[in-house]
Design a protein around this motif. Sequence first.
Motif, PDB file in Angstrom:
ATOM      1  N   TRP B  60       0.828  -1.198   0.000  1.00 38.07           N
ATOM      2  CA  TRP B  60       0.000   0.000   0.000  1.00 38.07           C
ATOM      3  C   TRP B  60       0.874   1.265   0.000  1.00 38.07           C
ATOM      4  N   LEU B  61       1.896   1.241   0.844  1.00 38.96           N
ATOM      5  CA  LEU B  61       2.764   2.414   0.985  1.00 38.96           C
ATOM      6  C   LEU B  61       3.558   2.689  -0.292  1.00 38.96           C
ATOM      7  N   SER B  62       3.792   1.619  -1.073  1.00 39.81           N
ATOM      8  CA  SER B  62       4.584   1.805  -2.290  1.00 39.81           C
ATOM      9  C   SER B  62       3.827   2.640  -3.324  1.00 39.81           C
ATOM     10  N   LEU B  63       2.568   2.891  -3.066  1.00 41.61           N
ATOM     11  CA  LEU B  63       1.787   3.717  -3.989  1.00 41.61           C
ATOM     12  C   LEU B  63       1.757   5.180  -3.533  1.00 41.61           C
ATOM     13  N   GLU B  78       3.923   5.625  -9.630  1.00 46.38           N
ATOM     14  CA  GLU B  78       5.066   6.488  -9.939  1.00 46.38           C
ATOM     15  C   GLU B  78       6.372   5.967  -9.343  1.00 46.38           C
ATOM     16  N   ASN B  79       6.290   5.458  -8.085  1.00 44.93           N
ATOM     17  CA  ASN B  79       7.502   4.895  -7.471  1.00 44.93           C
ATOM     18  C   ASN B  79       8.066   3.775  -8.326  1.00 44.93           C
ATOM     19  N   TYR B  80       7.149   2.970  -8.891  1.00 47.96           N
ATOM     20  CA  TYR B  80       7.596   1.820  -9.680  1.00 47.96           C
ATOM     21  C   TYR B  80       8.260   2.272 -10.970  1.00 47.96           C
ATOM     22  N   SER B  81       7.675   3.293 -11.608  1.00 52.58           N
ATOM     23  CA  SER B  81       8.312   3.738 -12.861  1.00 52.58           C
ATOM     24  C   SER B  81       9.648   4.413 -12.563  1.00 52.58           C
ATOM     25  N   ARG B 282      14.857   9.231   3.867  1.00 51.04           N
ATOM     26  CA  ARG B 282      13.479   9.371   4.345  1.00 51.04           C
ATOM     27  C   ARG B 282      12.462   9.395   3.210  1.00 51.04           C
ATOM     28  N   ARG B 283      12.659   8.531   2.231  1.00 54.18           N
ATOM     29  CA  ARG B 283      11.661   8.372   1.172  1.00 54.18           C
ATOM     30  C   ARG B 283      10.973   7.030   1.417  1.00 54.18           C
ATOM     31  N   GLN B 284      10.001   7.039   2.330  1.00 56.14           N
ATOM     32  CA  GLN B 284       9.441   5.771   2.790  1.00 56.14           C
ATOM     33  C   GLN B 284       8.658   5.043   1.714  1.00 56.14           C
ATOM     34  N   GLY B 285       7.954   5.788   0.884  1.00 54.34           N
ATOM     35  CA  GLY B 285       7.191   5.152  -0.189  1.00 54.34           C
ATOM     36  C   GLY B 285       8.131   4.435  -1.160  1.00 54.34           C
ATOM     37  N   TYR B 286       9.204   5.118  -1.515  1.00 54.30           N
ATOM     38  CA  TYR B 286      10.161   4.537  -2.450  1.00 54.30           C
ATOM     39  C   TYR B 286      10.838   3.311  -1.827  1.00 54.30           C
ATOM     40  N   ALA B 287      11.192   3.418  -0.543  1.00 54.55           N
ATOM     41  CA  ALA B 287      11.796   2.271   0.159  1.00 54.55           C
ATOM     42  C   ALA B 287      10.839   1.089   0.152  1.00 54.55           C
ATOM     43  N   ALA B 288       9.547   1.376   0.356  1.00 52.57           N
ATOM     44  CA  ALA B 288       8.554   0.295   0.342  1.00 52.57           C
ATOM     45  C   ALA B 288       8.503  -0.351  -1.037  1.00 52.57           C
ATOM     46  N   THR B 289       8.660   0.457  -2.073  1.00 45.92           N
ATOM     47  CA  THR B 289       8.639  -0.083  -3.433  1.00 45.92           C
ATOM     48  C   THR B 289       9.813  -1.035  -3.657  1.00 45.92           C
TER      49      THR B 289
END
Lengths: 252, 316
Positions: B60-63, B78-81, B282-289
């Motif tokens: 969820w956080l990766s989004l 976006e994190n994935y791309s 501190r890029r938690q979304g990106y880290a989750a990805t």
Amino acid sequence: MLFPLYWMVVTAFSGQGSLTSGPLRWFPENPTLDGFRRAFELLPFGSFFVNSLAIALVAMALSVTLNLMAGYVLAKYRFRGRQAVFVVIVSTLMIPVQVVMVPQFQLVAGLGWIDSYWAVIVPRAAEAFGIFLCRQFMLAIPDEILEAARMDGAGHLRVFWSVVLPMCRPLIAVLVILTFMYRWNEFAWPLIVLNDQQLFTVPIGLAFLQGEYGTDYPALMGMALLSTLPVLVVFALFQKQFVEGVARSGLR
Amino acid sequence: MTTTAPAAVTAPLPEDDEEQRPTRKRRGAWKDSAAAWAMLSPNLLVFGLFLLLPLLATFWLSLYSSSGFGPREFIGFENYSELFGDDTFWRATLNTGVYALLTVPVSLVLGLGVALAINRPMRGRGLLRGIYYVPYVISGVVIAVAGRWVFNENVGVVNRLLRGAGLDGVPWQSDGVGAMASLVLISVWTKIGFCMVVYLAGLQSIPTEYLEAAQMDGAGRWTRLRHVIVPLLKPTTVFLVVLGVIESFQVFDIVYVLTGGGPGNATEMLVTYAYAEGFDARRQGYAATIGVVTYLLIAVLTALWWRRQKATEADQ
């Protein structure tokens, strides 16, 4: 195999200057404990040891108890959903800490546990590997023995405590060694949830010592050696039963 | 090695043993079920709360784009791309693969060699076994701290010995290949003992009659090893390979302290990169990805292994 350890010992007992200049010496020229003394002066390693020991012992007791119970249930009880529970537990084996660490951190922060022992201990209490080992080991316990105990009127916990556990000594030895070792050595998770230097565990302290005072090799190696002693002691105490436990847990 | 899961794995799940047990249809059956769930519940609670829930939350956080402070922003894939075009991510993936391909086979072969060598009655056997096991029980941080000293380019004992022998010192810290080499050497050193213990357990399960029969037929040591011991140890080997690969995906402490992922990104691993993004940048979304992709990679590898396992079983 032992050379790196030998070299750590030589370094730990050497004077600071004698290591980096002059010829390579295979024994410390004037053995000294100064390195150890400096390490304890640079950082409060005394309290790091207390923290590590408290965390490792409590976490070990908790995990071993929970793992033994779960392994027993999964090996010896028949109930709907048993297979599903086992598959879910085993499938968590392949999740690296770093995959779930961000939400785990948020959860632990939400509980207000940051900078407490609980933050390190509780999320690690359920351990799939331990449960897997317990189940494998306990499958070999004959049902007849459990039945007999039931006939004699023993309740569920009574059977577990007085009949099953005494048969599991090698297994318990393996679990004690492994969980103590994992908790004592753990680095990434405590690094994330412990910010207060007073609460640091030994591995974090070492990484700090290395970062901040990186060239004081005698101090570093002295502390590194001291930090391995508790694990070696636990290992030595239970070593005899270890291989037997591994063998009988179906790890082959 | 300091990860939660000692990262072992599903050795082939034993077949269910329903048939073997005496049928037990008692009136208190539901009471048994209740007791079973009661004894499982503390575990299930911790698993659910601290592992399964965070795993879902990672997806969820990766989004999202999230720094951990302030509100998070939904950004879809976006994190994935971004990850797809991120050189550091590809480098970390490659490094993780190279690390696994180098450490796993070497530690297995050496572990088997040692196990064979000490699997006979001899004096000091327990001591030898203990010695090989010692590096495995030492923390990754200690190993890495010692490794930095032993492999120090200027004053480390390895380079001093090399130079003493008239060779050039190896740039263990300033050169990417050298740094990876030191990482692999140290990792293998720690893993031999574990492979040895598991192989010893496997060797002890081989009936001596097999080996005696082979010997009678005139098989030499090498033939016996190749045609009797190694095939019979296959389940052990498969177990150790899967375990080793998964452990390789989780290697953190040693890298973090030994090389910090450097020089450049030469030793950056998937999990060290995830940590750096999540807790340093501190890029938690990106880290989750990164976490999600790492998880999927491991899941695919495990599934492939599982299929092969099934296929092999079907062949036999």
